[in-house]
Design a protein around this motif. Structure first.
Motif, PDB file in Angstrom:
ATOM      1  N   SER A 155      -5.302  10.233  -8.076  1.00 48.58           N
ATOM      2  CA  SER A 155      -5.261   9.792  -6.678  1.00 48.58           C
ATOM      3  C   SER A 155      -5.201  10.974  -5.708  1.00 48.58           C
ATOM      4  CB  SER A 155      -4.070   8.864  -6.432  1.00 48.58           C
ATOM      5  OG  SER A 155      -2.850   9.577  -6.537  1.00 48.58           O
ATOM      6  N   LYS A 156      -4.966  12.171  -6.221  1.00 52.32           N
ATOM      7  CA  LYS A 156      -4.863  13.342  -5.343  1.00 52.32           C
ATOM      8  C   LYS A 156      -6.137  13.547  -4.532  1.00 52.32           C
ATOM      9  CE  LYS A 156      -6.083  17.379  -8.101  1.00 52.32           C
ATOM     10  NZ  LYS A 156      -5.442  18.566  -8.644  1.00 52.32           N
ATOM     11  N   LYS A 157      -7.278  13.133  -5.062  1.00 50.59           N
ATOM     12  CA  LYS A 157      -8.536  13.307  -4.321  1.00 50.59           C
ATOM     13  C   LYS A 157      -8.571  12.429  -3.071  1.00 50.59           C
ATOM     14  CE  LYS A 157     -11.359  10.043  -6.995  1.00 50.59           C
ATOM     15  NZ  LYS A 157     -10.364   9.494  -7.877  1.00 50.59           N
ATOM     16  N   ASN A 158      -7.673  11.436  -3.012  1.00 52.44           N
ATOM     17  CA  ASN A 158      -7.534  10.562  -1.841  1.00 52.44           C
ATOM     18  C   ASN A 158      -6.234  10.836  -1.098  1.00 52.44           C
ATOM     19  OD1 ASN A 158      -9.956   9.141  -2.472  1.00 52.44           O
ATOM     20  ND2 ASN A 158      -8.825   7.980  -4.004  1.00 52.44           N
ATOM     21  N   GLY A 159      -5.714  12.037  -1.218  1.00 56.93           N
ATOM     22  CA  GLY A 159      -4.462  12.389  -0.553  1.00 56.93           C
ATOM     23  C   GLY A 159      -3.266  11.658  -1.125  1.00 56.93           C
ATOM     24  N   SER A 181      -3.290   8.508  -2.068  1.00 56.60           N
ATOM     25  CA  SER A 181      -3.338   7.074  -1.773  1.00 56.60           C
ATOM     26  C   SER A 181      -3.667   6.266  -3.016  1.00 56.60           C
ATOM     27  CB  SER A 181      -4.388   6.781  -0.702  1.00 56.60           C
ATOM     28  OG  SER A 181      -4.474   5.375  -0.498  1.00 56.60           O
ATOM     29  N   GLY A 221      -3.941   2.920  -2.549  1.00 53.13           N
ATOM     30  CA  GLY A 221      -4.497   1.687  -1.993  1.00 53.13           C
ATOM     31  C   GLY A 221      -3.494   0.550  -2.075  1.00 53.13           C
ATOM     32  N   ARG A 281       1.273   5.719  -1.131  1.00 50.28           N
ATOM     33  CA  ARG A 281       0.693   6.973  -1.599  1.00 50.28           C
ATOM     34  C   ARG A 281       1.799   7.761  -2.274  1.00 50.28           C
ATOM     35  NH1 ARG A 281      -0.515  10.471   3.899  1.00 50.28           N
ATOM     36  NH2 ARG A 281       1.578  10.370   4.783  1.00 50.28           N
ATOM     37  N   CYS A 303       0.878  -1.168   0.000  1.00 50.55           N
ATOM     38  CA  CYS A 303       0.000   0.000   0.000  1.00 50.55           C
ATOM     39  C   CYS A 303       0.916   1.219   0.000  1.00 50.55           C
ATOM     40  CB  CYS A 303      -0.891  -0.013   1.235  1.00 50.55           C
ATOM     41  SG  CYS A 303      -1.998   1.403   1.357  1.00 50.55           S
ATOM     42  N   ARG A 324      -3.188  16.561  -2.264  1.00 52.18           N
ATOM     43  CA  ARG A 324      -4.477  17.090  -2.735  1.00 52.18           C
ATOM     44  C   ARG A 324      -4.308  18.390  -3.523  1.00 52.18           C
ATOM     45  NH1 ARG A 324      -8.984  14.579  -0.391  1.00 52.18           N
ATOM     46  NH2 ARG A 324      -8.386  13.127   1.252  1.00 52.18           N
ATOM     47  N   ASP A 359      -0.867  14.392   2.895  1.00 49.75           N
ATOM     48  CA  ASP A 359      -2.231  14.378   2.355  1.00 49.75           C
ATOM     49  C   ASP A 359      -2.610  15.726   1.753  1.00 49.75           C
ATOM     50  OD1 ASP A 359      -5.336  14.919   3.031  1.00 49.75           O
ATOM     51  OD2 ASP A 359      -5.061  12.776   2.647  1.00 49.75           O
ATOM     52  N   LYS A 360      -2.362  16.788   2.483  1.00 52.45           N
ATOM     53  CA  LYS A 360      -2.725  18.127   2.012  1.00 52.45           C
ATOM     54  C   LYS A 360      -1.913  18.534   0.783  1.00 52.45           C
ATOM     55  CE  LYS A 360      -4.409  19.850   6.398  1.00 52.45           C
ATOM     56  NZ  LYS A 360      -4.127  20.621   7.593  1.00 52.45           N
TER      57      LYS A 360
END
Length: 93
Positions: free
Chosen positions: A43-47, A49, A51, A8, A6, A36, A32-33
Protein backbone atom coordinates in the motif's frame (compact mmCIF):
# COMPACT_ATOMS: atom_id res chain seq x y z
CA UNK A 1 -21.92 0.56 14.92
CA UNK A 2 -19.70 1.26 11.91
CA UNK A 3 -19.35 -1.61 9.47
CA UNK A 4 -17.05 -0.01 6.90
CA UNK A 5 -14.02 2.21 7.21
CA UNK A 6 -11.24 3.82 5.22
CA UNK A 7 -7.73 3.90 6.66
CA UNK A 8 -4.09 4.30 5.82
CA UNK A 9 -1.04 2.92 7.58
CA UNK A 10 2.70 2.68 7.70
CA UNK A 11 4.03 -0.83 8.33
CA UNK A 12 7.58 -1.36 9.61
CA UNK A 13 9.53 -4.24 11.11
CA UNK A 14 10.42 -2.87 14.56
CA UNK A 15 8.75 -0.87 17.30
CA UNK A 16 11.73 1.48 17.28
CA UNK A 17 11.16 2.31 13.60
CA UNK A 18 7.46 2.87 14.30
CA UNK A 19 8.19 5.17 17.24
CA UNK A 20 10.71 7.18 15.20
CA UNK A 21 8.15 7.66 12.41
CA UNK A 22 5.41 8.54 14.92
CA UNK A 23 7.68 11.26 16.32
CA UNK A 24 8.20 12.64 12.81
CA UNK A 25 4.44 12.63 12.17
CA UNK A 26 3.84 14.49 15.44
CA UNK A 27 6.41 17.06 14.33
CA UNK A 28 4.34 17.70 11.20
CA UNK A 29 5.90 15.49 8.54
CA UNK A 30 3.60 14.24 5.80
CA UNK A 31 2.01 10.79 6.35
CA UNK A 32 1.85 10.08 2.61
CA UNK A 33 5.54 10.80 2.04
CA UNK A 34 6.67 8.78 5.07
CA UNK A 35 4.49 5.82 4.04
CA UNK A 36 5.88 5.88 0.49
CA UNK A 37 9.46 5.94 1.77
CA UNK A 38 9.38 3.63 4.81
CA UNK A 39 6.37 1.28 4.75
CA UNK A 40 6.99 -2.37 3.90
CA UNK A 41 3.37 -2.88 2.79
CA UNK A 42 2.47 -2.78 -0.94
CA UNK A 43 0.00 0.00 0.00
CA UNK A 44 3.03 2.30 0.28
CA UNK A 45 2.66 3.12 -3.43
CA UNK A 46 -0.66 4.76 -2.46
CA UNK A 47 0.75 6.64 0.52
CA UNK A 48 -0.32 3.80 2.82
CA UNK A 49 -3.98 4.00 1.80
CA UNK A 50 -5.89 0.76 2.19
CA UNK A 51 -9.10 2.21 0.77
CA UNK A 52 -12.45 1.21 2.20
CA UNK A 53 -12.91 -2.17 3.87
CA UNK A 54 -15.35 -3.97 6.15
CA UNK A 55 -15.11 -4.80 9.83
CA UNK A 56 -13.37 -8.17 10.12
CA UNK A 57 -11.36 -7.85 6.89
CA UNK A 58 -8.14 -7.03 8.74
CA UNK A 59 -6.31 -8.82 11.55
CA UNK A 60 -7.84 -8.25 14.99
CA UNK A 61 -5.51 -5.57 16.44
CA UNK A 62 -5.65 -3.56 13.21
CA UNK A 63 -9.43 -3.93 12.98
CA UNK A 64 -9.90 -2.79 16.59
CA UNK A 65 -7.74 0.30 16.04
CA UNK A 66 -9.66 1.29 12.91
CA UNK A 67 -13.17 0.60 14.17
CA UNK A 68 -12.78 1.59 17.84
CA UNK A 69 -10.04 4.24 17.85
CA UNK A 70 -10.23 7.92 17.01
CA UNK A 71 -10.79 9.18 13.48
CA UNK A 72 -8.11 11.35 11.80
CA UNK A 73 -5.56 10.72 14.56
CA UNK A 74 -2.53 8.49 14.11
CA UNK A 75 -2.59 5.45 16.41
CA UNK A 76 0.24 3.16 17.24
CA UNK A 77 2.59 1.54 17.21
CA UNK A 78 0.21 -1.43 16.93
CA UNK A 79 1.69 -4.94 16.64
CA UNK A 80 0.32 -7.58 14.30
CA UNK A 81 1.88 -10.67 12.76
CA UNK A 82 2.95 -8.43 9.85
CA UNK A 83 4.98 -6.02 11.99
CA UNK A 84 4.34 -2.64 13.60
CA UNK A 85 1.70 -0.27 12.24
CA UNK A 86 0.95 3.42 12.52
CA UNK A 87 -2.71 3.67 11.56
CA UNK A 88 -4.92 6.62 10.66
CA UNK A 89 -8.64 6.01 10.24
CA UNK A 90 -9.95 8.44 7.60
CA UNK A 91 -13.66 7.70 8.16
CA UNK A 92 -16.11 5.08 9.42
CA UNK A 93 -19.68 4.45 8.33
Amino acid sequence: MARRACARHILVKTVDEANALLKRLKEGEDFDKLARKYSTCPSKKNGGSLGEFSRGDMVRAFDEAVFEGPVLKVQGPIKTRFGWHLIETIYRQ
